[in-house]
Design a protein around this motif. Structure first.
Motif, PDB file in Angstrom:
ATOM      1  N   ILE A  72       0.810  -1.222   0.000  1.00 33.24           N
ATOM      2  CA  ILE A  72       0.000   0.000   0.000  1.00 33.24           C
ATOM      3  C   ILE A  72       0.848   1.279   0.000  1.00 33.24           C
ATOM      4  CG2 ILE A  72      -1.609   1.370   1.398  1.00 33.24           C
ATOM      5  CD1 ILE A  72      -3.203  -1.215   1.854  1.00 33.24           C
ATOM      6  N   PRO A  73       1.873   1.419   0.855  1.00 38.65           N
ATOM      7  CA  PRO A  73       2.658   2.659   0.796  1.00 38.65           C
ATOM      8  C   PRO A  73       3.329   2.881  -0.568  1.00 38.65           C
ATOM      9  CG  PRO A  73       3.115   1.473   2.834  1.00 38.65           C
ATOM     10  CD  PRO A  73       2.286   0.561   1.970  1.00 38.65           C
ATOM     11  N   HIS A  74       3.749   1.795  -1.213  1.00 35.56           N
ATOM     12  CA  HIS A  74       4.362   1.911  -2.544  1.00 35.56           C
ATOM     13  C   HIS A  74       3.323   2.345  -3.579  1.00 35.56           C
ATOM     14  CE1 HIS A  74       8.046   0.320  -1.019  1.00 35.56           C
ATOM     15  NE2 HIS A  74       7.512  -0.848  -0.724  1.00 35.56           N
ATOM     16  N   LEU A  75       2.129   1.779  -3.492  1.00 41.41           N
ATOM     17  CA  LEU A  75       1.071   2.173  -4.427  1.00 41.41           C
ATOM     18  C   LEU A  75       0.684   3.632  -4.222  1.00 41.41           C
ATOM     19  CD1 LEU A  75      -1.077  -1.073  -4.249  1.00 41.41           C
ATOM     20  CD2 LEU A  75       0.137  -0.224  -6.279  1.00 41.41           C
ATOM     21  N   ILE A  76       0.592   4.050  -2.965  1.00 43.01           N
ATOM     22  CA  ILE A  76       0.277   5.454  -2.668  1.00 43.01           C
ATOM     23  C   ILE A  76       1.353   6.364  -3.252  1.00 43.01           C
ATOM     24  CG2 ILE A  76       0.073   7.172  -0.821  1.00 43.01           C
ATOM     25  CD1 ILE A  76      -1.339   4.982   0.857  1.00 43.01           C
ATOM     26  N   ASP A  77       2.608   5.986  -3.056  1.00 44.42           N
ATOM     27  CA  ASP A  77       3.709   6.799  -3.588  1.00 44.42           C
ATOM     28  C   ASP A  77       3.661   6.860  -5.115  1.00 44.42           C
ATOM     29  OD1 ASP A  77       6.244   8.312  -3.208  1.00 44.42           O
ATOM     30  OD2 ASP A  77       7.039   6.628  -4.374  1.00 44.42           O
ATOM     31  N   LEU A  78       3.477   5.717  -5.761  1.00 43.86           N
ATOM     32  CA  LEU A  78       3.390   5.712  -7.234  1.00 43.86           C
ATOM     33  C   LEU A  78       2.233   6.579  -7.709  1.00 43.86           C
ATOM     34  CD1 LEU A  78       4.099   1.945  -8.011  1.00 43.86           C
ATOM     35  CD2 LEU A  78       5.617   3.898  -8.451  1.00 43.86           C
ATOM     36  N   TYR A  79       1.104   6.488  -7.025  1.00 45.31           N
ATOM     37  CA  TYR A  79      -0.063   7.278  -7.407  1.00 45.31           C
ATOM     38  C   TYR A  79       0.219   8.769  -7.260  1.00 45.31           C
ATOM     39  CZ  TYR A  79      -4.879   8.842  -7.783  1.00 45.31           C
ATOM     40  OH  TYR A  79      -6.032   9.478  -8.186  1.00 45.31           O
ATOM     41  N   ARG A  80       0.744   9.151  -6.126  1.00 44.73           N
ATOM     42  CA  ARG A  80       1.016  10.582  -5.892  1.00 44.73           C
ATOM     43  C   ARG A  80       2.071  11.120  -6.851  1.00 44.73           C
ATOM     44  NH1 ARG A  80       0.369  10.232   0.563  1.00 44.73           N
ATOM     45  NH2 ARG A  80      -1.885  10.514   0.572  1.00 44.73           N
ATOM     46  N   ARG A  81       3.047  10.307  -7.177  1.00 46.53           N
ATOM     47  CA  ARG A  81       4.134  10.725  -8.050  1.00 46.53           C
ATOM     48  C   ARG A  81       3.704  10.785  -9.513  1.00 46.53           C
ATOM     49  NH1 ARG A  81       9.948   8.354  -7.121  1.00 46.53           N
ATOM     50  NH2 ARG A  81       9.322   9.285  -5.176  1.00 46.53           N
ATOM     51  N   PHE A  82       2.945   9.781  -9.970  1.00 50.35           N
ATOM     52  CA  PHE A  82       2.693   9.646 -11.401  1.00 50.35           C
ATOM     53  C   PHE A  82       1.250   9.893 -11.853  1.00 50.35           C
ATOM     54  CE2 PHE A  82       6.453   6.760 -10.862  1.00 50.35           C
ATOM     55  CZ  PHE A  82       7.354   7.550 -11.570  1.00 50.35           C
ATOM     56  N   VAL A 150       3.066 -11.635  -8.581  1.00 45.67           N
ATOM     57  CA  VAL A 150       2.334 -12.336  -7.530  1.00 45.67           C
ATOM     58  C   VAL A 150       3.202 -12.216  -6.291  1.00 45.67           C
ATOM     59  CG1 VAL A 150       1.351 -14.532  -6.761  1.00 45.67           C
ATOM     60  CG2 VAL A 150       1.291 -13.922  -9.199  1.00 45.67           C
ATOM     61  N   GLY A 151       2.667 -11.586  -5.269  1.00 45.18           N
ATOM     62  CA  GLY A 151       3.474 -11.202  -4.110  1.00 45.18           C
ATOM     63  C   GLY A 151       3.818  -9.725  -4.265  1.00 45.18           C
ATOM     64  N   VAL A 152       4.616  -9.224  -3.362  1.00 44.37           N
ATOM     65  CA  VAL A 152       4.968  -7.801  -3.378  1.00 44.37           C
ATOM     66  C   VAL A 152       5.770  -7.493  -4.649  1.00 44.37           C
ATOM     67  CG1 VAL A 152       6.192  -5.968  -2.159  1.00 44.37           C
ATOM     68  CG2 VAL A 152       4.957  -7.712  -0.862  1.00 44.37           C
ATOM     69  N   PHE A 153       5.317  -6.488  -5.383  1.00 49.14           N
ATOM     70  CA  PHE A 153       6.013  -6.130  -6.625  1.00 49.14           C
ATOM     71  C   PHE A 153       7.315  -5.398  -6.326  1.00 49.14           C
ATOM     72  CE2 PHE A 153       3.141  -2.534  -5.885  1.00 49.14           C
ATOM     73  CZ  PHE A 153       3.945  -1.435  -6.116  1.00 49.14           C
ATOM     74  N   ASP A 154       8.207  -5.379  -7.331  1.00 48.33           N
ATOM     75  CA  ASP A 154       9.507  -4.717  -7.217  1.00 48.33           C
ATOM     76  C   ASP A 154       9.301  -3.214  -7.427  1.00 48.33           C
ATOM     77  OD1 ASP A 154      12.050  -3.594  -7.632  1.00 48.33           O
ATOM     78  OD2 ASP A 154      12.795  -5.381  -8.663  1.00 48.33           O
ATOM     79  N   TYR A 155       9.207  -2.488  -6.316  1.00 52.15           N
ATOM     80  CA  TYR A 155       8.852  -1.071  -6.360  1.00 52.15           C
ATOM     81  C   TYR A 155       9.771  -0.257  -7.268  1.00 52.15           C
ATOM     82  CZ  TYR A 155       8.454   3.758  -4.784  1.00 52.15           C
ATOM     83  OH  TYR A 155       8.324   5.107  -4.743  1.00 52.15           O
ATOM     84  N   SER A 156      11.080  -0.376  -7.112  1.00 53.02           N
ATOM     85  CA  SER A 156      11.986   0.471  -7.903  1.00 53.02           C
ATOM     86  C   SER A 156      11.922   0.113  -9.390  1.00 53.02           C
ATOM     87  CB  SER A 156      13.418   0.395  -7.382  1.00 53.02           C
ATOM     88  OG  SER A 156      13.895  -0.918  -7.411  1.00 53.02           O
ATOM     89  N   ALA A 157      11.787  -1.160  -9.716  1.00 55.65           N
ATOM     90  CA  ALA A 157      11.685  -1.555 -11.124  1.00 55.65           C
ATOM     91  C   ALA A 157      10.394  -1.026 -11.741  1.00 55.65           C
ATOM     92  CB  ALA A 157      11.762  -3.071 -11.264  1.00 55.65           C
ATOM     93  N   TRP A 158       9.296  -1.125 -11.004  1.00 58.40           N
ATOM     94  CA  TRP A 158       8.020  -0.634 -11.537  1.00 58.40           C
ATOM     95  C   TRP A 158       8.029   0.889 -11.646  1.00 58.40           C
ATOM     96  CZ3 TRP A 158       2.807  -3.347 -11.142  1.00 58.40           C
ATOM     97  CH2 TRP A 158       2.959  -4.717 -11.379  1.00 58.40           C
ATOM     98  N   GLN A 159       8.650   1.561 -10.690  1.00 57.76           N
ATOM     99  CA  GLN A 159       8.756   3.018 -10.735  1.00 57.76           C
ATOM    100  C   GLN A 159       9.483   3.434 -12.013  1.00 57.76           C
ATOM    101  OE1 GLN A 159      10.721   4.553  -7.261  1.00 57.76           O
ATOM    102  NE2 GLN A 159      10.494   6.665  -7.895  1.00 57.76           N
ATOM    103  N   SER A 160      10.588   2.775 -12.315  1.00 55.61           N
ATOM    104  CA  SER A 160      11.356   3.075 -13.536  1.00 55.61           C
ATOM    105  C   SER A 160      10.536   2.771 -14.784  1.00 55.61           C
ATOM    106  CB  SER A 160      12.655   2.266 -13.569  1.00 55.61           C
ATOM    107  OG  SER A 160      13.468   2.618 -12.491  1.00 55.61           O
ATOM    108  N   ARG A 161       9.849   1.656 -14.759  1.00 58.59           N
ATOM    109  CA  ARG A 161       9.056   1.248 -15.933  1.00 58.59           C
ATOM    110  C   ARG A 161       7.917   2.240 -16.195  1.00 58.59           C
ATOM    111  NH1 ARG A 161       7.925  -4.370 -18.142  1.00 58.59           N
ATOM    112  NH2 ARG A 161       7.433  -3.758 -20.267  1.00 58.59           N
ATOM    113  N   ILE A 162       7.247   2.680 -15.138  1.00 54.35           N
ATOM    114  CA  ILE A 162       6.158   3.656 -15.286  1.00 54.35           C
ATOM    115  C   ILE A 162       6.703   4.979 -15.794  1.00 54.35           C
ATOM    116  CG2 ILE A 162       4.442   5.005 -14.011  1.00 54.35           C
ATOM    117  CD1 ILE A 162       4.187   2.455 -12.156  1.00 54.35           C
ATOM    118  N   ALA A 163       7.824   5.429 -15.234  1.00 51.33           N
ATOM    119  CA  ALA A 163       8.434   6.683 -15.690  1.00 51.33           C
ATOM    120  C   ALA A 163       8.769   6.598 -17.186  1.00 51.33           C
ATOM    121  CB  ALA A 163       9.686   6.988 -14.875  1.00 51.33           C
ATOM    122  N   ALA A 164       9.304   5.472 -17.609  1.00 52.43           N
ATOM    123  CA  ALA A 164       9.639   5.300 -19.033  1.00 52.43           C
ATOM    124  C   ALA A 164       8.384   5.322 -19.887  1.00 52.43           C
ATOM    125  CB  ALA A 164      10.402   3.978 -19.234  1.00 52.43           C
TER     126      ALA A 164
END
Length: 169
Positions: A72-82, A150-164
């Motif tokens: 949840i904190p990672h999803l909140i951060d991704l949402y607020r950022r992107f 499946v399971g906790v996603f890789d936050y930094s990898a997904w952050q980079s992928r979304i930014a790209a």
């Protein structure tokens, strides 16, 4: 070892069904995301095809899932950022999760993204028969499943992928 006719008649269809389910799940990876309409806990209707041109995250979760709480904190951060740049997020509560628990958790955690109920498991089935939480999908602006975790996603990898994905547009 000889198989009885009864075992063969029961076992063969089960094997075919299992192979079909695995194949359906694997074919979703990299395939087109399902065209579904989510109903949020506030009654808002969200059609997944409306996300064309922007990335989206669909996460299947439950209020009693410890790994979901870690995400949840990672999803909140991704949402607020992107989100201001176009990212959409929908958290889909599993069918077995009591709606009152989902509403309370959404309020208590102050989730800024949309939360939907999957009362009859239609969304879980559409996304390849999701059984485990969290199961999270990253959908590309072209409407394809770019990542599945499946399971906790890789936050930094997904952050980079979304930014790209957002920088392509």
């Amino acid at each position: 070892m000889r198989l009885s006719k009864a075992r063969l008649l029961f076992g063969l269809p089960m094997l075919v069904l299992a192979a079909w389910l695995i194949g359906a799940a694997l074919s979703r990876m990299g395939g087109t995301a399902p065209d579904v309409v989510f109903t949020t806990i506030t009654g808002k209707q969200i059609a997944s095809h409306a996300w064309r041109g922007k990335p989206a995250i669909v996460t299947f979760w439950a209020t009693d899932c410890p790994s979901c709480m870690l995400e949840i904190p990672h999803l909140i951060d991704l949402y607020r950022r992107f989100h201001p740049q176009g990212l959409e997020i929908v958290a889909v509560a599993m069918a077995y999760d009591p709606p009152s628990h989902v509403v309370a958790m959404t309020r208590d955690r102050q989730l800024p993204y949309d939360v939907a109920l999957d009362l009859n498991s239609a969304h879980a089935l559409a996304f390849g028969n999701v059984q485990f939480t969290p199961t999270t999908f990253l959908i590309s602006p072209e409407g394809r499943i770019a990542e599945k975790s499946v399971g906790v996603f890789d936050y930094s990898a997904w952050q980079s992928r979304i930014a790209a994905m957002l920088n392509k547009g």
